[in-house]
Every structure is written in structure tokens, then in C-alpha cells.
Scaffold this motif. Sequence first.
Motif, PDB file in Angstrom:
ATOM      1  N   MET A   1       0.609  -1.013  -0.235  1.00  0.00           N
ATOM      2  CA  MET A   1      -0.021   0.322  -0.380  1.00  0.00           C
ATOM      3  C   MET A   1       0.821   1.256   0.163  1.00  0.00           C
ATOM      4  O   MET A   1       1.874   1.500   0.730  1.00  0.00           O
ATOM      5  CB  MET A   1      -1.035   0.203   1.026  1.00  0.00           C
ATOM      6  CG  MET A   1      -2.319   1.272   1.464  1.00  0.00           C
ATOM      7  SD  MET A   1      -3.542   1.263   2.283  1.00  0.00           S
ATOM      8  CE  MET A   1      -2.576  -0.122   3.445  1.00  0.00           C
ATOM      9  N   LEU A   2       0.789   1.982  -1.143  1.00  0.00           N
ATOM     10  CA  LEU A   2       1.277   3.830  -1.088  1.00  0.00           C
ATOM     11  C   LEU A   2       0.530   4.420  -0.647  1.00  0.00           C
ATOM     12  O   LEU A   2      -0.978   4.532  -0.613  1.00  0.00           O
ATOM     13  CB  LEU A   2       1.917   3.800  -2.661  1.00  0.00           C
ATOM     14  CG  LEU A   2       2.427   2.739  -2.920  1.00  0.00           C
ATOM     15  CD1 LEU A   2       3.107   2.992  -3.783  1.00  0.00           C
ATOM     16  CD2 LEU A   2       4.497   2.976  -2.071  1.00  0.00           C
TER      17      LEU A   2
ATOM     18  N   GLN B   1       3.229   6.362 -12.425  1.00  0.00           N
ATOM     19  CA  GLN B   1       2.952   4.775 -12.385  1.00  0.00           C
ATOM     20  C   GLN B   1       3.317   4.160 -11.076  1.00  0.00           C
ATOM     21  O   GLN B   1       4.460   4.075 -10.830  1.00  0.00           O
ATOM     22  CB  GLN B   1       3.224   3.939 -13.491  1.00  0.00           C
ATOM     23  CG  GLN B   1       2.754   2.730 -13.571  1.00  0.00           C
ATOM     24  CD  GLN B   1       2.002   2.611 -13.987  1.00  0.00           C
ATOM     25  OE1 GLN B   1       1.577   3.330 -14.953  1.00  0.00           O
ATOM     26  NE2 GLN B   1       0.844   1.156 -14.418  1.00  0.00           N
ATOM     27  N   PHE B   2       1.926   4.292  -9.824  1.00  0.00           N
ATOM     28  CA  PHE B   2       1.973   3.524  -8.318  1.00  0.00           C
ATOM     29  C   PHE B   2       1.044   2.731  -8.577  1.00  0.00           C
ATOM     30  O   PHE B   2       0.393   2.127  -8.928  1.00  0.00           O
ATOM     31  CB  PHE B   2       2.356   4.379  -7.786  1.00  0.00           C
ATOM     32  CG  PHE B   2       2.281   5.804  -7.438  1.00  0.00           C
ATOM     33  CD1 PHE B   2       3.552   5.161  -6.357  1.00  0.00           C
ATOM     34  CD2 PHE B   2       2.164   6.766  -7.363  1.00  0.00           C
ATOM     35  CE1 PHE B   2       4.281   6.695  -6.826  1.00  0.00           C
ATOM     36  CE2 PHE B   2       2.176   7.791  -8.026  1.00  0.00           C
ATOM     37  CZ  PHE B   2       4.038   8.027  -7.615  1.00  0.00           C
ATOM     38  N   GLU B   3       1.928   1.208  -8.236  1.00  0.00           N
ATOM     39  CA  GLU B   3       1.623  -0.378  -8.515  1.00  0.00           C
ATOM     40  C   GLU B   3       0.604  -0.447  -9.243  1.00  0.00           C
ATOM     41  O   GLU B   3      -1.433  -1.138  -9.303  1.00  0.00           O
ATOM     42  CB  GLU B   3       0.856  -0.535  -7.069  1.00  0.00           C
ATOM     43  CG  GLU B   3       1.778  -0.743  -5.748  1.00  0.00           C
ATOM     44  CD  GLU B   3       0.985  -0.983  -4.749  1.00  0.00           C
ATOM     45  OE1 GLU B   3       0.036  -1.466  -4.679  1.00  0.00           O
ATOM     46  OE2 GLU B   3       1.773  -0.540  -3.426  1.00  0.00           O
ATOM     47  N   GLY B   4       0.691   0.273 -10.981  1.00  0.00           N
ATOM     48  CA  GLY B   4       0.364  -0.373 -11.270  1.00  0.00           C
ATOM     49  C   GLY B   4      -1.135   0.641 -11.735  1.00  0.00           C
ATOM     50  O   GLY B   4      -1.763  -0.022 -12.507  1.00  0.00           O
TER      51      GLY B   4
ATOM     52  N   ASP C   1      -3.347   0.318  -3.286  1.00  0.00           N
ATOM     53  CA  ASP C   1      -3.219  -0.344  -2.219  1.00  0.00           C
ATOM     54  C   ASP C   1      -3.723  -1.823  -4.078  1.00  0.00           C
ATOM     55  O   ASP C   1      -4.884  -2.241  -3.928  1.00  0.00           O
ATOM     56  CB  ASP C   1      -4.450  -1.290  -1.090  1.00  0.00           C
ATOM     57  CG  ASP C   1      -4.055  -1.955  -1.161  1.00  0.00           C
ATOM     58  OD1 ASP C   1      -2.853  -3.142  -1.453  1.00  0.00           O
ATOM     59  OD2 ASP C   1      -4.860  -2.807   0.178  1.00  0.00           O
ATOM     60  N   GLY C   2      -2.410  -2.023  -4.699  1.00  0.00           N
ATOM     61  CA  GLY C   2      -2.419  -2.852  -5.490  1.00  0.00           C
ATOM     62  C   GLY C   2      -3.334  -1.830  -6.926  1.00  0.00           C
ATOM     63  O   GLY C   2      -3.080  -0.777  -6.575  1.00  0.00           O
ATOM     64  N   SER C   3      -5.135  -2.292  -7.563  1.00  0.00           N
ATOM     65  CA  SER C   3      -5.032  -1.575  -8.516  1.00  0.00           C
ATOM     66  C   SER C   3      -6.527  -0.635  -8.029  1.00  0.00           C
ATOM     67  O   SER C   3      -6.855  -0.146  -8.380  1.00  0.00           O
ATOM     68  CB  SER C   3      -6.120  -2.017  -9.541  1.00  0.00           C
ATOM     69  OG  SER C   3      -6.854  -3.248  -9.158  1.00  0.00           O
TER      70      SER C   3
END
Length: 154
Positions: free
Chosen positions: A1-2, A72-75, A140-142
Motif C-alpha cells: 500500500m502506498l 505509475q504506482f502499483e499499476g 493498494d494494488g489497483s
Amino acid sequence: MLRVGLISDTHNLLRPEAVDCLRGCDHILHGGDIGDESILERLAELAPLSVVRGNNDRDGWAERLPHSLRLQFEGVGIYAVHDIAELDIDPVAEQVGVVVTGHSHKPLIREREGVIYVNPGSAGRRRFSLPIALGELIIDGSQVTPRIIELSSG
């Protein structure tokens, strides 16, 4: 998670409350109308920093700043431009999940055609009766959860 901190329209004022709120972010994105390069230096001490140039960023130091950028972050694709009127891509066609803008000083989160549009508002000097605010994206992911954070009335 970002956690991606969103700040815009500081206009040469970086409030201590904004710094406190952005502390602990994995990345910070400034949506333009910075006011002074020292604002960027201070933000870069908190987290990796990406910046777009605002219509009031005219001094020599600002010439190196892009008018728009893609992250781009985690897709999750993020596109930033200071003024939504200058959005020069089709976010759906370009597979952008989030568009971040500034300029209006009006905090806003809305979704259209699967794209989240976020304007964190102005973290600088109060304009009219608009709130002093910034924003964040929890990625968090997508999955993206946007949030507007109102700061003290200062």
C-alpha cells in the motif's frame, strides 16, 4: 500500500500543517502554482517529489518543470496537469486511473468513465471562502482511495 500526498497552489506559502500532513507519504505530487523553489526543496525532504508547472510559475527555476507528467504506482497510472482545461490526453484511452489537477483552488474528487479526478484545492493563501486543503491517494494494488484533507483556517 502506498500513500501519495497531493498538494497544489501553495503560492509561496508552505503551511506547517501541510508539512505535518504530508509527513510519512511514500510520494508527494505538487499540482503547480508553487511560488518559490524553496517550497519544492522542503517537500523533497519529506518524500520523493513530482511536480507540474502552474500558470504562475514563471521564474527561471520553474522553466525546468513539466506542464504535465505521468506517474505509475502499483499499476495505477496517474496524470498530472495544473489546469484541467489543459488536459491533453484521453485518460480512458491512455489507461490513466487518476488525473490530478490544481488551479481552481476548489477541492474536488469525482469519477467519470472509471477515471478518478482529484483537485486537492489550495494549501497556500486562502482565496475567497474556499477551504485550505490538500489531498492524498491511498493505492493498494489497483484500488485507489482518494481523500481531501482540510487544514486549519489559518
